[in-house]
Scaffold this motif. Sequence first.
Motif, short mmCIF file in Angstrom:
data_model
loop_
_atom_site.label_atom_id
_atom_site.label_comp_id
_atom_site.label_asym_id
_atom_site.label_seq_id
_atom_site.Cartn_x
_atom_site.Cartn_y
_atom_site.Cartn_z
N GLU A 1 62.60 32.83 88.38
CA GLU A 1 61.50 33.06 89.28
C GLU A 1 60.48 33.97 88.24
O GLU A 1 59.17 33.63 88.35
CB GLU A 1 61.82 33.70 90.59
CG GLU A 1 62.43 32.81 91.60
CD GLU A 1 61.55 31.53 92.01
OE1 GLU A 1 60.59 31.55 92.13
OE2 GLU A 1 62.36 30.43 91.66
N SER A 2 61.08 35.12 87.96
CA SER A 2 59.99 36.08 87.35
C SER A 2 59.37 35.48 85.94
O SER A 2 58.43 35.76 85.78
CB SER A 2 61.00 37.30 87.11
OG SER A 2 60.15 38.45 87.37
N PHE A 3 60.68 35.14 85.16
CA PHE A 3 60.08 34.30 84.03
C PHE A 3 59.00 33.38 83.98
O PHE A 3 57.96 33.20 83.35
CB PHE A 3 61.47 33.74 83.05
CG PHE A 3 62.18 34.98 82.66
CD1 PHE A 3 61.74 36.35 82.37
CD2 PHE A 3 63.46 34.71 82.32
CE1 PHE A 3 62.69 37.12 81.91
CE2 PHE A 3 64.25 35.62 81.82
CZ PHE A 3 63.95 36.92 81.68
N ALA A 4 59.30 32.62 85.20
CA ALA A 4 58.31 31.41 85.24
C ALA A 4 56.80 31.86 85.64
O ALA A 4 55.77 31.19 85.43
CB ALA A 4 58.94 30.48 86.12
N ASP A 5 56.73 33.13 86.60
CA ASP A 5 55.57 33.45 87.12
C ASP A 5 54.84 34.32 86.11
O ASP A 5 53.75 33.97 85.89
CB ASP A 5 56.08 34.54 88.11
CG ASP A 5 56.21 33.83 89.50
OD1 ASP A 5 56.00 32.59 89.57
OD2 ASP A 5 56.53 34.46 90.53
N GLY B 1 55.92 39.35 79.93
CA GLY B 1 55.24 39.78 81.12
C GLY B 1 56.09 40.31 82.22
O GLY B 1 55.93 40.86 83.16
N THR B 2 57.67 40.04 82.24
CA THR B 2 58.47 40.31 83.25
C THR B 2 59.21 41.53 83.03
O THR B 2 59.38 41.87 81.54
CB THR B 2 59.42 39.06 83.28
OG1 THR B 2 58.85 37.71 83.76
CG2 THR B 2 60.81 39.43 84.19
N LEU C 1 69.33 37.48 79.26
CA LEU C 1 69.22 36.77 80.59
C LEU C 1 68.45 35.47 80.28
O LEU C 1 68.59 34.45 80.95
CB LEU C 1 68.47 37.99 81.38
CG LEU C 1 69.10 38.10 82.83
CD1 LEU C 1 68.36 39.22 83.51
CD2 LEU C 1 69.32 37.16 83.78
N LEU C 2 67.48 35.60 79.45
CA LEU C 2 66.42 34.58 79.13
C LEU C 2 67.46 33.45 78.66
O LEU C 2 67.33 32.48 79.01
CB LEU C 2 65.37 35.04 77.98
CG LEU C 2 64.57 33.92 77.51
CD1 LEU C 2 64.04 33.14 78.60
CD2 LEU C 2 63.87 34.22 76.42
N PHE C 3 68.39 33.77 77.46
CA PHE C 3 69.07 32.99 76.91
C PHE C 3 69.97 32.12 78.19
O PHE C 3 70.03 30.86 77.88
CB PHE C 3 69.85 33.36 75.87
CG PHE C 3 70.98 32.65 75.09
CD1 PHE C 3 70.30 31.37 74.60
CD2 PHE C 3 72.28 32.85 75.17
CE1 PHE C 3 71.34 30.56 73.85
CE2 PHE C 3 73.08 31.86 74.67
CZ PHE C 3 72.68 30.99 73.88
N ALA C 4 70.60 32.81 78.94
CA ALA C 4 71.46 32.18 80.01
C ALA C 4 70.66 31.07 80.82
O ALA C 4 71.08 30.12 80.94
CB ALA C 4 71.84 33.35 81.01
N ARG D 1 59.43 25.75 82.48
CA ARG D 1 58.38 26.40 81.95
C ARG D 1 59.04 27.22 80.83
O ARG D 1 58.68 27.59 79.70
CB ARG D 1 57.39 26.98 83.00
CG ARG D 1 55.80 27.04 82.62
CD ARG D 1 55.04 27.36 83.83
NE ARG D 1 55.28 26.52 84.80
CZ ARG D 1 54.94 26.67 86.15
NH1 ARG D 1 54.49 27.90 86.59
NH2 ARG D 1 55.00 25.54 86.99
N ILE D 2 60.23 27.86 81.31
CA ILE D 2 61.05 28.80 80.43
C ILE D 2 61.61 28.06 79.39
O ILE D 2 61.54 28.48 78.13
CB ILE D 2 61.93 29.52 81.55
CG1 ILE D 2 61.40 30.13 82.71
CG2 ILE D 2 62.83 30.39 80.61
CD1 ILE D 2 62.11 30.49 83.89
#
Lengths: 231, 231
Positions: free
Chosen positions: A53-57, A62-63, A89-92, A138-139
């Motif tokens: 949610e956070s990465f997409a927003d 920006g997160t 976390l992004l990689f996961a 998007r991520i």
Amino acid sequence: MYAIYSKRLLSMVLIVDAVNHGAINNSAINNSAIGETMTAVTARQRLLDAAVESFADKGFTGTTTRDIAARAGMSPAAVYVHHASKEDLLFAVSLAGHKDAIAVIEQAYARSDDPVDRIHNMVFDFTKWHAEHSRVGRIVQYEFGALVPEHRRAIAAIRNAIEDCMRKALEEGIATKVLQIDDIPGTALALLSLGIDVVRWFEPGGSRNAGELAELYAGLAVRMTTNRQAG
Amino acid sequence: MYAIYSKRLLSMVLIVDAVNHGAINNSAINNSAIGETMTAVTARQRLLDAAVESFADKGFTGTTTRDIAARAGMSPAAVYVHHASKEDLLFAVSLAGHKDAIAVIEQAYARSDDPVDRIHNMVFDFTKWHAEHSRVGRIVQYEFGALVPEHRRAIAAIRNAIEDCMRKALEEGIATKVLQIDDIPGTALALLSLGIDVVRWFEPGGSRNAGELAELYAGLAVRMTTNRQAG
DNA sequence: GTCTATACCTTGATAGAC
DNA sequence: GTCTATCAAGGTATAGAC
């Protein structure tokens, strides 16, 4: 204090699916195996969902880790029990998304032997997936550059496999003279592009639903690739 | 100390063009009008160029004002003489890029009266622009959400005009029965998508140049939209 | 219009109690 | 495995001399 975990579990299907595929470590499965009380969602899953949610927003840069933690209903420090860093976390999330996407396109490839049906199915499913998972998408598509080199290599391998699959479908259709294409890698790129760009603008509840959009794009893909004389 | 301004003026053509279009205030023009010594590049232009490079490399949130300042060869404080905020700099870049993009597609529309040539020209030029300006294009396409509401509205108006132009081209071709399309707005979206998604991956020096890619996509666009019986 | 210096805040990540 | 508290670094933007 940290109990403000959002109920909007938009990506839960993906995450759970990724666990089944082994994309994310299997703590959730272990939890049930040892008969532990099944809370609605494990902390790990809440964390991954919050990250999506956070990465997409706000995008990766920006997160803030505080933002992810708050959405997951935990303290900023608790994040680091499950992941070594924000990039981890992004990689996961990115790995789970890519594994889901390649499964979708490979299953679409296998569903039919007819070259035209194949193109239709692949573009339909690939587009539909990107529409239905536009936040994860998007991520997957835009945050590739934020990964460290080692993680980037792992993701790049999956991306290449996706392109290979599409190229293979085109080549086989050309061999049987059902498809007519001048530039195979270029056309494969264009067909995938169509689906990928959906994540830039698609939001559920718009004037078009995911299935309608997928049908439109699949039809355009068939027109792009089929032999005009045979049509 | 701050003289490390990069010579890679990739976006200079765009920036200068935007000045001519009035997208950016006309200090550069005034400079020559009053007979001032013409330095190679004005500070304003260096700043915009530095912002393009930085935003394209690291995204808006990943870019620091210190980074932009260093690339422009000035102190962090000097940035604020020209722009009220980092977001204001983004808006200047985004507006210049959008104005350039709409000029490109409207000129392509006007270049021919034939509906098929029109689609070919519009997709060719739009794709070529995104390939040749992939760095600015990435900012134009991916940093829309970073704009404040007022600036977002101004940009959204240009985006709508771009879609209108493509829809108009399709409608006119259908009226003369040269084009055959079921879903006009959807197909317009798909044709633009093809060009837009180029910014995600295109880098000069790859296996395909901008013109070759544009020709491929223009050909696919014609196949997507033309009447199969008439072909 | 440019600089140096800095105010004030938020960042990713860690220490150590429970 | 979660918390509170905190660190060191780096963020945007401003003050005031020149």
